[in-house]
Design an enzyme around this catalytic site. Structure first.
Site, PDB file in Angstrom:
ATOM      1  N   ASP A 166       4.430   0.893  -9.298  1.00 54.53           N
ATOM      2  CA  ASP A 166       3.829  -0.081 -10.199  1.00 54.53           C
ATOM      3  C   ASP A 166       3.203   0.679 -11.361  1.00 54.53           C
ATOM      4  OD1 ASP A 166       2.673  -2.701 -10.933  1.00 54.53           O
ATOM      5  OD2 ASP A 166       2.963  -3.147  -8.808  1.00 54.53           O
ATOM      6  N   ASP A 192       3.436  -3.852 -14.892  1.00 49.28           N
ATOM      7  CA  ASP A 192       2.467  -4.934 -14.757  1.00 49.28           C
ATOM      8  C   ASP A 192       2.165  -5.574 -16.121  1.00 49.28           C
ATOM      9  OD1 ASP A 192       0.530  -6.234 -12.873  1.00 49.28           O
ATOM     10  OD2 ASP A 192      -0.961  -5.407 -14.258  1.00 49.28           O
ATOM     11  N   GLU A 214       6.975  -7.222 -15.678  1.00 49.49           N
ATOM     12  CA  GLU A 214       6.338  -8.498 -15.356  1.00 49.49           C
ATOM     13  C   GLU A 214       5.904  -9.144 -16.666  1.00 49.49           C
ATOM     14  OE1 GLU A 214       2.699 -10.444 -12.775  1.00 49.49           O
ATOM     15  OE2 GLU A 214       2.367  -8.762 -14.119  1.00 49.49           O
ATOM     16  N   HIS A 222       2.803 -10.433  -4.298  1.00 48.88           N
ATOM     17  CA  HIS A 222       1.422 -10.326  -3.851  1.00 48.88           C
ATOM     18  C   HIS A 222       0.480 -11.277  -4.586  1.00 48.88           C
ATOM     19  CE1 HIS A 222       1.792  -8.036  -7.443  1.00 48.88           C
ATOM     20  NE2 HIS A 222       0.479  -7.947  -7.553  1.00 48.88           N
ATOM     21  N   ASP A 223       0.967 -11.940  -5.624  1.00 43.03           N
ATOM     22  CA  ASP A 223       0.149 -12.921  -6.350  1.00 43.03           C
ATOM     23  C   ASP A 223       0.514 -14.362  -5.972  1.00 43.03           C
ATOM     24  OD1 ASP A 223      -1.012 -10.874  -7.888  1.00 43.03           O
ATOM     25  OD2 ASP A 223       0.528 -11.037  -9.441  1.00 43.03           O
TER      26      ASP A 223
HETATM   27  O1  TEU Z   1      -0.491 -10.193 -12.481  1.00 43.78           O
HETATM   28  C1  TEU Z   1      -0.378 -10.769 -13.742  1.00 43.78           C
HETATM   29  C2  TEU Z   1      -0.637 -12.161 -13.842  1.00 43.78           C
HETATM   30  O2  TEU Z   1      -0.205 -12.817 -14.744  1.00 43.78           O
HETATM   31  C3  TEU Z   1      -1.598 -12.723 -12.902  1.00 43.78           C
HETATM   32  O3  TEU Z   1      -2.535 -13.363 -13.665  1.00 43.78           O
HETATM   33  C4  TEU Z   1      -0.971 -13.680 -12.041  1.00 43.78           C
HETATM   34  O4  TEU Z   1      -0.412 -14.704 -12.803  1.00 43.78           O
HETATM   35  C5  TEU Z   1      -2.034 -14.227 -11.188  1.00 43.78           C
HETATM   36  O5  TEU Z   1      -2.369 -13.222 -10.275  1.00 43.78           O
HETATM   37  C6  TEU Z   1      -1.596 -15.422 -10.478  1.00 43.78           C
HETATM   38  O6  TEU Z   1      -2.657 -15.884  -9.771  1.00 43.78           O
HETATM   39  C7  TEU Z   1      -0.525  -8.821 -12.436  1.00 43.78           C
HETATM   40  C8  TEU Z   1      -0.597  -8.357 -11.007  1.00 43.78           C
HETATM   41  O7  TEU Z   1       0.565  -8.738 -10.342  1.00 43.78           O
HETATM   42  C9  TEU Z   1      -1.832  -8.906 -10.388  1.00 43.78           C
HETATM   43  O8  TEU Z   1      -1.927  -8.604  -9.026  1.00 43.78           O
HETATM   44  C10 TEU Z   1      -3.013  -8.335 -11.125  1.00 43.78           C
HETATM   45  O9  TEU Z   1      -4.185  -8.905 -10.644  1.00 43.78           O
HETATM   46  C11 TEU Z   1      -2.908  -8.576 -12.623  1.00 43.78           C
HETATM   47  O10 TEU Z   1      -1.627  -8.296 -13.147  1.00 43.78           O
HETATM   48  C12 TEU Z   1      -3.845  -7.664 -13.345  1.00 43.78           C
HETATM   49  O11 TEU Z   1      -3.394  -6.348 -13.242  1.00 43.78           O
END
Ligand code: TEU
Ligand code: CA
Length: 538
Positions: free
Chosen positions: A100, A196, A238, A312-313
């Protein structure tokens, strides 16, 4: 990134969330030796590439997406020599490893930020974004995106938590440091990056153009030319804030910058438009199909796309789009695999998805660990919202849904590790675990493994044109993929009831893989609850 090598188009990518995968030393936290010990398991599924969520040094305010040293490995996960061993052991098995890359922001504990906040004329001041007055941009994790810093009496910008100050990509010195760091990891032998929120690095704060900002193309171009070009790696960006047209431009084989992007249109369909992820709306399957169809059409000639339900989100797919009640869980999980990954694009599977792991409903907010969830909860309480209503949103959308420890077996802590895990195990591990699932002839894993074997065997999965069938039907997701030699038909029932269809025009199709008795195309036929099947024209 050598555009002549396109192995990544047909690769199966498996995302590991290191905190929750496997704990080797009994401290309750997943780690790199734990990952190494399960490489054979991963390989057995048919995986080609592992994507590791961040393992760099971090105070873990956002579970590693807040990096305090890009060159160091977080000791809770292991050491640099563990990482080297992981690379060696993975490569030995024909598995590639991507890391990542979190470069929109750092941790507020990063040495750059510690320096930057010392004085207005500190050499690192301009590595971050400072203003005398904040504008009204909101943080993704609740509250303002600006935090006042007492010492120098200015506000710094953080689109995520206040512990995650945004880097100033307008600064060429900062960009250079980042490129150096990227090249360090690539030279070490990693096979690429998941980038990210990379659509944010082109932003222009003062006119509030954040996602897909005015400088995005030039920044991505520089990144590609300085770090990626000429290497046999893969990159996936992403990009929550760009549209599919731009995603196609960005991934164009000739003039693009990345191999593929993550697009989020399909995961936004169960929220009230404009009100954010916590404002729940029932998913409309018709809309889901149309959203996918649009993306498939856009990428018909050029560019490349990724395919995912979960990460993971995002909440667990089977609880969100399928049905996690006992009689339906396995079948609906298999159905979701079939309909998503038969489309064009690179498949990404999130750890535990292959055994149909489900979401979690902790009774009380005190069991939750995710900063986004906790910030939202506190904010909502302040606004006078009722607890049951808040918890309903958290149950549906909270990020801890997908972060509970991997369920390896029915033993202590689900076989994750010997000590109490950092986040509670889902109590359903007693019957839902990988040992159980893999020996079950109706298990999710055995089906998914077969499915991906099939996907690799037939080139039509990689290249074939997509055509949506029954666009107005609210239960069946059906489509064909076709190239010069083959046409395949994919059918999935999103409903817990059976439905009757006349599919007799497909009578010359034979089943390749189904999750229950195949469809009888010769007559009006019942398609059972959460049926999934792949058929091929004779
Ligand atoms: O997530 C990016 C993102 O857009 C997040 O706001 C996502 O939409 C949100 O977690 C949904 O609830 C990335 C990573 O995947 C995330 O884990 C991080 O918290 C975030 O960036 C900040 O680095
Ligand atoms: Ca550990």
């Amino acid at each position: 990134m050598d555009q002549n090598r396109t192995w990544w188009k047909n690769a199966l990518i498996y995302q590991i969330y290191p905190l929750s995968f496997k704990d080797s030393n009994g401290d309750g936290i997943g780690d790199i030796p734990g990952i190494i010990s399960e490489l054979d398991y991963i390989k057995d599924l048919g995986v080609d590439v592992i994507w590791l969520s961040p393992i760099y040094l971090s105070p873990m305010a956002d579970n590693g997406y807040d990096i305090s040293d890009y060159y160091k490995i977080n000791p809770m996960f292991g050491t640099l020599s563990d990482v080297k061993r992981l690379l060696k052991e993975a490569h030995k098995r024909g598995l590639r490893v991507i890391m990542d890359l979190v470069v929109n922001h750092t941790s507020d504990q990063h040495i750059w930020f510690k320096h930057a906040r010392q004085s207005l004329d500190n050499p690192y001041r301009d590595y971050y974004i400072w203003r005398d007055q904040p504008n009204d941009i909101a943080s993704v994790f609740s509250g303002s995106a600006w935090t006042y810093d007492e010492k120098t009496k200015q506000y710094y910008f953080h689109l995520f938590a206040s512990q995650q100050p945004d880097l100033n990509w307008d600064n060429p010195k900062l960009r250079h440091e980042i490129y150096q760091m990227i090249n360090y990891w690539l030279d070490l032998g990693i096979d690429g990056f998941r980038l990210d929120v990379i659509d944010l690095i082109g932003k222009s704060i003062d006119d509030k153009r954040l996602a897909d900002g005015p400088f995005l193309n030039e920044r991505l171009k520089e990144l590609k030319e300085t770090c990626f070009e000429g290497r046999d790696i893969m990159t996936v960006g992403e990009m929550p804030g760009i549209n599919i047209h731009r995603a196609k431009e960005i991934t164009d084989e000739k003039n693009g910058f990345l191999n593929m992007t993550f697009q989020f249109a399909h995961v936004g369909l169960d929220e009230i438009p404009g009100q954010g992820k916590w404002a729940l709306k029932k998913l409309n399957v018709k809309q889901l199909k149309q959203t996918f169809a649009q993306t498939q059409t856009e990428f018909k000639n050029g560019g490349w796309n990724s395919l995912f339900w979960s990460n993971h989100d995002q909440p667990r797919a089977v609880s969100r789009y399928g049905n996690d009640l006992k009689p339906y869980r396995k079948k609906s999980a298999q159905m979701l695999f079939t309909v998503l990954y038969s489309m064009k694009g690179t498949p990404f599977v999130y750890q535990g998805e292959e055994i149909g792991m489900t979401g979690i409903k902790f009774k009380d907010i005190s069991s939750y660990k995710d900063i986004e969830t906790i910030n939202m909860y506190n904010d909502a309480i302040k606004q006078g919202k009722k607890i049951p209503e808040i918890m309903k949103s958290i149950y549906a959308k909270g990020r801890d849904n997908s972060r509970t420890p991997f369920q390896w077996n029915d033993k202590l802590n689900a076989g994750f590790g010997s000590d109490k895990p950092w986040l509670d195990v889902n109590p359903n591990y007693t019957y839902l675990n990988s040992v159980e699932d893999r020996v079950d002839s109706r298990g999710v894993f055995p089906y998914v493994k077969k499915f991906f074997q099939l996907r690799k065997k037939l080139p039509v999965f990689e290249k074939g044109n997509f055509e949506l069938l029954l666009p107005n039907d609210s239960y069946l997701f059906a489509y064909t993929r076709s190239d010069d030699s083959d046409t395949i038909l994919i059918v999935g029932n999103f409903d817990k009831k059976q439905h009757i269809y006349d599919l007799s025009k497909f009578r010359d199709y034979t089943p390749l893989l189904c999750n229950s008795s195949p469809i009888d195309f010769t007559k009006k036929t019942k398609i059972s609850a959460y049926f999934a099947g792949v058929f091929k024209r004779k």
